[in-house]
Design a protein around this motif. Structure first.
Motif, mmCIF file in Angstrom:
data_model
loop_
_atom_site.group_PDB
_atom_site.id
_atom_site.type_symbol
_atom_site.label_atom_id
_atom_site.label_comp_id
_atom_site.label_asym_id
_atom_site.label_seq_id
_atom_site.Cartn_x
_atom_site.Cartn_y
_atom_site.Cartn_z
ATOM 1 N N ARG A 1 0.830 -1.207 0.000
ATOM 2 C CA ARG A 1 0.000 0.000 0.000
ATOM 3 C C ARG A 1 0.867 1.260 0.000
ATOM 4 N NH1 ARG A 1 -4.206 1.784 -2.378
ATOM 5 N NH2 ARG A 1 -5.447 3.284 -1.199
ATOM 6 N N ILE A 2 1.959 1.231 0.765
ATOM 7 C CA ILE A 2 2.862 2.385 0.790
ATOM 8 C C ILE A 2 3.444 2.638 -0.602
ATOM 9 C CG2 ILE A 2 5.094 3.199 1.672
ATOM 10 C CD1 ILE A 2 4.442 1.844 4.314
ATOM 11 N N ALA A 3 3.741 1.571 -1.339
ATOM 12 C CA ALA A 3 4.329 1.720 -2.674
ATOM 13 C C ALA A 3 3.412 2.480 -3.619
ATOM 14 C CB ALA A 3 4.651 0.341 -3.257
ATOM 15 N N ASP A 4 2.087 2.406 -3.397
ATOM 16 C CA ASP A 4 1.156 3.156 -4.248
ATOM 17 C C ASP A 4 1.314 4.662 -4.076
ATOM 18 O OD1 ASP A 4 0.038 0.915 -5.405
ATOM 19 O OD2 ASP A 4 -1.503 0.707 -3.860
ATOM 20 N N TYR A 5 1.865 5.087 -2.949
ATOM 21 C CA TYR A 5 2.032 6.511 -2.678
ATOM 22 C C TYR A 5 3.461 6.995 -2.912
ATOM 23 C CZ TYR A 5 -2.523 6.062 -0.427
ATOM 24 O OH TYR A 5 -3.848 5.809 -0.183
ATOM 25 N N VAL A 6 4.385 6.073 -3.169
ATOM 26 C CA VAL A 6 5.766 6.453 -3.469
ATOM 27 C C VAL A 6 5.881 6.670 -4.970
ATOM 28 C CG1 VAL A 6 8.185 5.757 -3.382
ATOM 29 C CG2 VAL A 6 6.644 5.149 -1.507
ATOM 30 N N PRO A 7 6.280 7.855 -5.413
ATOM 31 C CA PRO A 7 6.248 8.146 -6.855
ATOM 32 C C PRO A 7 7.311 7.403 -7.634
ATOM 33 C CG PRO A 7 7.256 9.959 -5.651
ATOM 34 C CD PRO A 7 6.748 8.997 -4.626
ATOM 35 N N GLY A 8 6.905 6.833 -8.768
ATOM 36 C CA GLY A 8 7.812 6.291 -9.770
ATOM 37 C C GLY A 8 8.838 5.306 -9.247
ATOM 38 N N LYS B 1 10.314 3.875 -5.583
ATOM 39 C CA LYS B 1 9.919 2.659 -4.866
ATOM 40 C C LYS B 1 11.123 1.764 -4.569
ATOM 41 C CE LYS B 1 5.284 2.324 -6.976
ATOM 42 N NZ LYS B 1 5.347 3.532 -7.812
ATOM 43 N N VAL B 2 12.188 1.918 -5.362
ATOM 44 C CA VAL B 2 13.387 1.101 -5.162
ATOM 45 C C VAL B 2 13.968 1.317 -3.768
ATOM 46 C CG1 VAL B 2 15.776 0.767 -5.946
ATOM 47 C CG2 VAL B 2 13.929 0.967 -7.604
ATOM 48 N N TYR B 3 13.803 2.520 -3.223
ATOM 49 C CA TYR B 3 14.344 2.791 -1.894
ATOM 50 C C TYR B 3 13.717 1.891 -0.834
ATOM 51 C CZ TYR B 3 16.705 6.941 -3.721
ATOM 52 O OH TYR B 3 17.525 7.790 -4.421
ATOM 53 N N LEU B 4 12.488 1.465 -1.064
ATOM 54 C CA LEU B 4 11.869 0.525 -0.136
ATOM 55 C C LEU B 4 12.589 -0.818 -0.160
ATOM 56 C CD1 LEU B 4 8.063 1.244 -0.788
ATOM 57 C CD2 LEU B 4 9.463 2.023 1.136
ATOM 58 N N GLN B 5 13.014 -1.246 -1.354
ATOM 59 C CA GLN B 5 13.781 -2.484 -1.439
ATOM 60 C C GLN B 5 15.162 -2.340 -0.799
ATOM 61 O OE1 GLN B 5 13.735 -3.807 -5.596
ATOM 62 N NE2 GLN B 5 12.182 -5.315 -5.052
ATOM 63 N N PRO C 1 5.497 -3.792 -9.192
ATOM 64 C CA PRO C 1 5.339 -2.353 -9.442
ATOM 65 C C PRO C 1 6.618 -1.678 -9.916
ATOM 66 C CG PRO C 1 4.204 -2.954 -7.412
ATOM 67 C CD PRO C 1 4.967 -4.164 -7.858
ATOM 68 N N ILE C 2 7.773 -2.073 -9.385
ATOM 69 C CA ILE C 2 9.033 -1.477 -9.844
ATOM 70 C C ILE C 2 9.313 -1.862 -11.296
ATOM 71 C CG2 ILE C 2 11.537 -1.531 -9.540
ATOM 72 C CD1 ILE C 2 11.086 -1.723 -6.551
ATOM 73 N N ALA C 3 9.042 -3.108 -11.645
ATOM 74 C CA ALA C 3 9.251 -3.541 -13.035
ATOM 75 C C ALA C 3 8.380 -2.743 -13.988
ATOM 76 C CB ALA C 3 8.958 -5.038 -13.158
ATOM 77 N N PHE C 4 7.120 -2.486 -13.621
ATOM 78 C CA PHE C 4 6.234 -1.669 -14.459
ATOM 79 C C PHE C 4 6.794 -0.263 -14.615
ATOM 80 C CE2 PHE C 4 3.041 -4.951 -13.839
ATOM 81 C CZ PHE C 4 2.295 -4.878 -14.989
ATOM 82 N N GLU C 5 7.377 0.291 -13.557
ATOM 83 C CA GLU C 5 7.913 1.644 -13.623
ATOM 84 C C GLU C 5 9.154 1.711 -14.514
ATOM 85 O OE1 GLU C 5 6.721 4.367 -12.467
ATOM 86 O OE2 GLU C 5 5.121 3.662 -11.149
ATOM 87 N N LEU C 6 9.979 0.680 -14.497
ATOM 88 C CA LEU C 6 11.254 0.725 -15.212
ATOM 89 C C LEU C 6 11.106 0.469 -16.705
ATOM 90 C CD1 LEU C 6 13.628 -1.150 -12.719
ATOM 91 C CD2 LEU C 6 13.517 1.307 -13.158
#
Length: 515
Positions: free
Chosen positions: A348-355, A358-362, A405-410
């Motif tokens: 859920r947090i990843a939905d609010y992290v832009p673009g 999200k990698v910073y969460l990993q 989600p990260i793969a979709f962004e990249l």
């Protein structure tokens, strides 16, 4: 997505400004005579649309419904994640049972040999994913998942009839794992067809399925092994694979997508071009030209050399360190509980992290996973070990839930299937090698302390590599924006020149007619 929203306006503007220029793809051709009304131009227009799938697919692909049948797809994908990785994550219980069933006191390398069963199985799941992505592109998510579940069922059932540890390398480590891979990877891809705004949350719910199974399966396996033995336990697990076989039928493709039009043969020209589209998609190495993705595909496997070690060897370590404790499976249960909470929370947090940020969460998750792995041998009190497992599970859920989600962004939705496939394939190497090396260290040194210390180092290194991705992606994006801006300016100038030349031609004709 911003570009696709802006295109209709720019197309209409071009159509209004250029009555004699090229026909816009979305606006109707302007009235009056001209080349745009000719049949040859209409045929050429259709051929351009068919010959350019990269441009045409985003326009023809439907908007994700954000629900409806997608909720059933989500539940099926959740069962897939649970049955596949719940069994893999609970392999510590099976590992101890295999040692008792096939081990002998004379064999001082039995831990090393037995560790290969679980690690080979986990590694093969990811190793097959690049191939699975090709099958998913060609045959669709539903057929790939159903066939994969059937193969997994056969492999798991055949594993219950072996008489030594070596045949398990084939039946459990390869056949069962390959079937799981073909069933698992489509469950990641299909979610992006049904969800976009809620993709992070849905991925969190789906990946939480493995956490629920990781909580329950160790307890269930312990009861089954104590009551009916290892082989009957494996036969009971076949029920999970049969349900997974049925769940694969829910991966219904969206009816208006480009792939469905091609497979349905609604237009003969599209159907004929279907024969030539798969070779373009097989092993699409062009995605590695995206520098941010290439770094991601290196950093993630680098971090995973020690990732799977606790799942395989933690139960054996607990049996050696805390011999007087009962219900030792609680450590795996704790990892499963907080992993599920982490997947829901960070999804859920990843939905609010832009673009790509999200990698910073990993990066955060790898830091804590590595740190907790190093702290396992330092825990002399069972309660401290439980606390370490709780924290490890929380950030394990963070790492897993935001991969898609990260793969979709990249790389975008068009190439996400193979992007995930390649990444999972690279992940297979460290996840296969790590646990046997830890088992070899245990056989040589007599304890797991050094194995867990070393298992914590790769996640820290891999997390440091991932820190560069947002910077690389933003730099590349600025270069693309500059190039796009220049192209737009040049196109505007060409349009203006075309408009001026056409206006001057019309003015000259009118002057000649007046004269």
């Amino acid at each position: 997505m911003v570009l696709s929203q802006e295109e209709p306006d720019s197309s209409r503007g071009a159509g209004e400004a250029q009555p004699l220029g090229p026909v816009p793809t979305e606006a109707a051709p302007p009235p009056g005579p001209g080349t745009s009304d000719s049949p040859e131009a209409a045929v050429e227009k259709v051929e351009v649309e068919l010959a350019g799938p990269a441009d045409a697919q985003p326009r023809e692909s439907p908007e994700p419904p954000e629900g409806g049948w997608g909720w059933l797809v989500m539940l099926a994908a959740m069962w897939c994640n649970g049955s596949v990785f719940g069994i893999q994550n609970a392999c510590g219980v099976l590992f101890v049972s295999m040692l008792k069933t096939f081990g002998s006191k004379d064999d001082d390398k039995m831990v090393f040999k037995t560790a290969w069963v679980g690690s080979l199985s986990m590694g093969m799941i990811f190793f097959c994913c690049p191939v699975v992505s090709v099958f998913t592109d060609i045959f669709g998510c539903r057929k790939t998942a159903v066939v994969g579940a059937a193969v997994g069922f056969v492999g798991l059932m055949s594993s219950s009839f072996v008489s030594s540890i070596e045949p398990l390398y084939l039946t459990y480590g390869i056949i069962f794992a390959c079937g799981c891979s073909f069933a698992y990877q489509p469950s990641l891809v299909i979610l992006g067809h049904y969800f976009k705004k809620r993709l992070g949350l849905v991925n969190g719910i789906v990946t939480a399925g493995s956490s629920v199974f990781t909580v329950l399966l160790p307890l269930l396996l312990r009861v089954l092994i104590d009551s009916v033995g290892l082989f009957h336990t494996l036969r009971v697990l076949c029920i999970f694979m049969f349900v997974l076989f049925l769940a694969g039928f829910t991966y219904r493709p969206l009816g208006s997508s480009t792939k469905d039009k091609e497979s349905g043969g609604s237009r003969s020209s599209l159907f004929s071009r279907r024969k030539f589209s798969p070779p373009k998609k097989i092993f699409n190495f062009a995605i590695f030209k995206v520098t941010a993705y290439a770094v991601w595909a290196v950093g993630i496997p680098l971090a995973l050399f020690g990732y799977f070690v606790p799942y395989v060897h933690l139960m054996k370590h607990v049996n050696e360190r805390f011999q007087d404790k009962k219900n030792k499976e609680i450590v795996l249960t704790c990892i499963g509980i907080t992993s599920g909470a982490g997947r829901l929370l960070f999804g859920r947090i990843a939905d609010y992290v832009p673009g790509v940020k999200k990698v910073y969460l990993q990066v955060l998750s790898f830091f804590f996973i590595g740190l907790m792995s190093m702290m396992i041998p330092l825990c002399s009190v069972f309660g401290a070990l439980i606390a370490v497992c709780l924290i490890m599970g929380l950030f394990d859920g963070c790492f897993i839930s935001i991969m898609a989600p990260i793969a979709f962004e990249l790389v975008g939705a068009q190439d996400v299937s193979q992007a995930i496939g390649f990444l999972l394939g690279f992940m297979s190497i460290p996840m296969t090698v790590g646990p046997p090396i830890a088992g070899l260290l245990r056989d040589k040194l007599g304890s797991y302390d050094m194995a867990f210390y070393l298992a914590g180092v790769p996640p820290l290194i891999g997390g440091a590599v991932l820190c560069f991705i947002p910077w690389i992606h933003s730099k590349k994006q600025r270069e693309v924006n500059k190039t796009t801006g220049k192209e737009k300016m040049e196109k505007m100038l060409e349009n203006q020149n075309s408009l001026l030349s056409s206006s001057s031609g019309i003015f000259k004709k009118e002057s000649d007619s007046i004269i």
